[in-house]
Design a protein around this motif. Structure first.
Motif, PDB file in Angstrom:
ATOM      1  N   ALA A   1       0.828  -1.210   0.000  1.00  0.00           N
ATOM      2  CA  ALA A   1       0.000   0.000   0.000  1.00  0.00           C
ATOM      3  C   ALA A   1       0.859   1.255   0.000  1.00  0.00           C
ATOM      4  O   ALA A   1       0.548   2.244  -0.688  1.00  0.00           O
ATOM      5  N   THR A   2       1.962   1.210   0.759  1.00  0.00           N
ATOM      6  CA  THR A   2       2.878   2.354   0.799  1.00  0.00           C
ATOM      7  C   THR A   2       3.468   2.612  -0.581  1.00  0.00           C
ATOM      8  O   THR A   2       3.532   3.757  -1.047  1.00  0.00           O
ATOM      9  N   GLY A   3       3.911   1.522  -1.250  1.00  0.00           N
ATOM     10  CA  GLY A   3       4.476   1.660  -2.592  1.00  0.00           C
ATOM     11  C   GLY A   3       3.475   2.208  -3.582  1.00  0.00           C
ATOM     12  O   GLY A   3       3.808   3.070  -4.415  1.00  0.00           O
ATOM     13  N   LEU A   4       2.227   1.720  -3.501  1.00  0.00           N
ATOM     14  CA  LEU A   4       1.185   2.218  -4.401  1.00  0.00           C
ATOM     15  C   LEU A   4       0.908   3.700  -4.164  1.00  0.00           C
ATOM     16  O   LEU A   4       0.749   4.477  -5.123  1.00  0.00           O
ATOM     17  N   MET A   5       0.835   4.115  -2.915  1.00  0.00           N
ATOM     18  CA  MET A   5       0.575   5.525  -2.609  1.00  0.00           C
ATOM     19  C   MET A   5       1.690   6.430  -3.116  1.00  0.00           C
ATOM     20  O   MET A   5       1.444   7.494  -3.690  1.00  0.00           O
ATOM     21  N   ILE A   6       2.946   5.976  -2.895  1.00  0.00           N
ATOM     22  CA  ILE A   6       4.080   6.750  -3.424  1.00  0.00           C
ATOM     23  C   ILE A   6       4.003   6.785  -4.948  1.00  0.00           C
ATOM     24  O   ILE A   6       4.270   7.814  -5.576  1.00  0.00           O
ATOM     25  N   GLY A   7       3.619   5.621  -5.534  1.00  0.00           N
ATOM     26  CA  GLY A   7       3.490   5.550  -6.991  1.00  0.00           C
ATOM     27  C   GLY A   7       2.414   6.474  -7.528  1.00  0.00           C
ATOM     28  O   GLY A   7       2.612   7.126  -8.559  1.00  0.00           O
ATOM     29  N   VAL A   8       1.282   6.540  -6.837  1.00  0.00           N
ATOM     30  CA  VAL A   8       0.191   7.433  -7.277  1.00  0.00           C
ATOM     31  C   VAL A   8       0.652   8.882  -7.240  1.00  0.00           C
ATOM     32  O   VAL A   8       0.416   9.650  -8.187  1.00  0.00           O
ATOM     33  N   MET A   9       1.318   9.257  -6.149  1.00  0.00           N
ATOM     34  CA  MET A   9       1.798  10.639  -6.040  1.00  0.00           C
ATOM     35  C   MET A   9       2.846  10.943  -7.112  1.00  0.00           C
ATOM     36  O   MET A   9       2.783  11.986  -7.787  1.00  0.00           O
ATOM     37  N   SER A  10       3.790  10.026  -7.280  1.00  0.00           N
ATOM     38  CA  SER A  10       4.844  10.231  -8.280  1.00  0.00           C
ATOM     39  C   SER A  10       4.274  10.199  -9.688  1.00  0.00           C
ATOM     40  O   SER A  10       4.642  11.027 -10.545  1.00  0.00           O
ATOM     41  N   GLY A  11       3.372   9.216  -9.939  1.00  0.00           N
ATOM     42  CA  GLY A  11       2.769   9.094 -11.268  1.00  0.00           C
ATOM     43  C   GLY A  11       1.954  10.301 -11.643  1.00  0.00           C
ATOM     44  O   GLY A  11       1.983  10.756 -12.805  1.00  0.00           O
ATOM     45  N   ALA A  12       1.218  10.854 -10.681  1.00  0.00           N
ATOM     46  CA  ALA A  12       0.394  12.032 -10.962  1.00  0.00           C
ATOM     47  C   ALA A  12       1.269  13.228 -11.317  1.00  0.00           C
ATOM     48  O   ALA A  12       0.967  13.990 -12.249  1.00  0.00           O
TER      49      ALA A  12
ATOM     50  N   LEU B   1       2.434   1.010 -10.890  1.00  0.00           N
ATOM     51  CA  LEU B   1       2.554  -0.448 -10.812  1.00  0.00           C
ATOM     52  C   LEU B   1       3.958  -0.879 -10.396  1.00  0.00           C
ATOM     53  O   LEU B   1       4.125  -1.797  -9.584  1.00  0.00           O
ATOM     54  N   SER B   2       4.972  -0.218 -10.944  1.00  0.00           N
ATOM     55  CA  SER B   2       6.361  -0.583 -10.640  1.00  0.00           C
ATOM     56  C   SER B   2       6.690  -0.375  -9.171  1.00  0.00           C
ATOM     57  O   SER B   2       7.325  -1.225  -8.531  1.00  0.00           O
ATOM     58  N   LEU B   3       6.273   0.747  -8.609  1.00  0.00           N
ATOM     59  CA  LEU B   3       6.583   1.031  -7.207  1.00  0.00           C
ATOM     60  C   LEU B   3       5.818   0.102  -6.274  1.00  0.00           C
ATOM     61  O   LEU B   3       6.341  -0.304  -5.225  1.00  0.00           O
ATOM     62  N   GLY B   4       4.590  -0.253  -6.639  1.00  0.00           N
ATOM     63  CA  GLY B   4       3.841  -1.210  -5.829  1.00  0.00           C
ATOM     64  C   GLY B   4       4.508  -2.573  -5.810  1.00  0.00           C
ATOM     65  O   GLY B   4       4.686  -3.188  -4.751  1.00  0.00           O
ATOM     66  N   VAL B   5       4.903  -3.061  -6.988  1.00  0.00           N
ATOM     67  CA  VAL B   5       5.567  -4.361  -7.089  1.00  0.00           C
ATOM     68  C   VAL B   5       6.948  -4.314  -6.428  1.00  0.00           C
ATOM     69  O   VAL B   5       7.354  -5.261  -5.740  1.00  0.00           O
ATOM     70  N   ALA B   6       7.673  -3.202  -6.630  1.00  0.00           N
ATOM     71  CA  ALA B   6       9.012  -3.070  -6.046  1.00  0.00           C
ATOM     72  C   ALA B   6       8.955  -3.147  -4.522  1.00  0.00           C
ATOM     73  O   ALA B   6       9.829  -3.741  -3.887  1.00  0.00           O
TER      74      ALA B   6
END
Length: 453
Positions: free
Chosen positions: A363-374, A399-404
């Protein structure tokens, strides 16, 4: 006892060195022995070899033993060569057995044998016992200088015993009670003795709920136990519960530093080469295998890019964002790796639960990914006037940050289940693996949407 600060240290050292050079033994002894043992060691290291010889002439082996114990092992090796055989043997006789064993463990066997032969038989026997244990176990780091008492002893008997034997013990804050067969039966403390009447028996004031460690227990587990219970020492017992020695908090601090250094080396793929005293060749020899192995992973990454060559040829601009996506995934995975290794080391992962830990990092990776992706999608829409390209890059980052994050968390856990050090899931290894997976995600997203780009 004199305490040195930044203002007085240089002048005080100068006076001691001057006394050593001028062979003013009385002045040297007075000033040197007033210092804390750690400051004595610091002053000693400021002396040249000719001046150090004055120290050996001025101090008894008992007095110099504390200085020698404060040196690093490599420094001890150098200084030991300057001592005559009898003086050295007397120094070792006046050191704690675990400190002597720690020093001898770094020497060649012939040298170890010679030193042990020169030592007193009883002291040498204690050192041999410690050297016989496997490295990094409770037995190998315990000290033999402890005081054991009997349940039938009175408080006055024990206090008298402490007057006689206390100066030679490493710590007397805890007193361990043993039965006729030397099996651990209880524990009491100096506080218990002082607050009890002199005629009271130890069995009436001792606690039978003793937390101990087995001689074969890993040193890191011993450190965690002492840290958990805020102990100053922990008793070490055999499989038959016979009291063999104690591990003190100062040894635990050394263990924690050693384990932290080891984990740092593992995580950065530089194990064994973090010591700045190593030569460039020695450091390179230790680091090179990891770097060469990771180069082969890099070849796989190149193969992935080649597989999606058609996609790249269609939209060449995609290549510009490869380093950013790979770097972001690698950094996120390394962060999760650090969290996972730390949780395993402190035992918090057992308290929280495996699934919760993985879900939390995902969840942390996805949230960082959403912020970075946006952010990147917005930038690409503004600077390249291409909202779809921004969407491809943004989705890939999410997706990459969530999987990472999942990879960085789970790989150390898997390695730990295999009873290996989880820190071997090093930062470079996790980074390279996440580079590979993030590239596959990026080009898969781009390929599926290429008709709209």
């Amino acid at each position: 006892m004199v305490e040195l600060n930044d203002n007085t240290r240089e002048e005080y050292i100068h006076q001691i060195v001057k006394a050593a050079i001028e062979a003013d033994i009385d002045t040297f002894r007075t000033m040197f022995l007033e210092l804390h043992p750690k400051d004595q060691t610091d002053v000693f290291l400021h002396l040249e070899e000719s001046e150090r010889k004055r120290v050996y002439e001025s101090l008894s082996p008992d007095e110099f033993a504390e200085v020698f114990e404060g040196l690093e092992v490599e420094e001890q090796k150098e200084i030991a060569l300057e001592l005559n055989d009898q003086y050295a043997a007397d120094v070792f006789n006046n050191m704690y057995a675990d400190d002597v064993a720690n020093f001898l463990a770094e020497l060649k066997q012939d040298n170890v044998t010679d030193i042990l032969k020169a030592m007193d038989k009883e002291d040498a026997a204690d050192v041999r016992e410690l050297l016989a244990y496997d490295e990094e176990t409770a037995g190998s780091i315990m000290t033999k200088e402890f005081i054991a008492i009997r349940a039938e002893d009175t408080v006055s008997d024990v206090i008298e015993l402490l007057r006689r034997e206390g100066p030679d013990a490493e710590t007397i804050y805890y007193l361990y009670v043993v039965d006729a067969n030397d099996r651990l039966a209880g524990v009491t403390s100096i506080r218990d003795l002082i607050t009890s009447v002199s005629t009271a028996k130890i069995e009436d004031i001792m606690s039978t709920r003793v937390v101990s460690v087995n001689e074969k227990t890993d040193q890191e587990e011993v450190a965690q136990l002492i840290q958990k219970y805020d102990f100053l020492a922990a008793p070490v017992v055999s499989d038959e519960n016979v009291l063999l020695g104690i591990v003190t908090v100062d040894d635990v601090l050394d263990v924690l530093e050693e384990e932290a250094t080891e984990d740092l080396g593992e995580i950065t793929a530089s194990r064994g080469s973090t010591d700045v005293s190593l030569t460039s060749f020695q450091a390179a020899k230790k680091r090179a295998p990891w770097i060469i192995m990771l180069m082969f992973f890099g070849l796989i990454t190149a193969e992935v890019i080649g597989t999606f060559e058609e996609t790249l040829e269609t939209v060449v601009l995609l290549a510009a964002f490869i380093p950013m996506i790979m770097g972001s995934a690698g950094n996120t995975g390394t962060q999760s790796l650090a969290v996972s290794v730390r949780a395993l080391a402190t035992g918090t992962i057992e308290k929280r639960g495996l699934s919760k830990t993985i879900l939390r990092e995902f969840a942390t990776g996805l949230m960082i990914g959403v912020m970075s992706g946006a952010v990147i999608a917005l930038l690409l829409a503004v600077f390249y006037q291409d909202l779809l390209l921004g969407g491809v890059v943004g989705i890939s980052i999410i997706l990459s940050l969530g999987v990472a994050s999942v990879i960085g968390t789970t790989i150390p856990l898997i390695i730990n289940k295999l009873h290996l050090d989880p820190a071997i899931a090093s930062g470079p290894f996790i980074t390279t693996l996440n580079d590979l997976i993030s590239l596959m995600i990026y080009f898969s997203v781009a390929t599926s949407l290429i008709q709209y780009l």
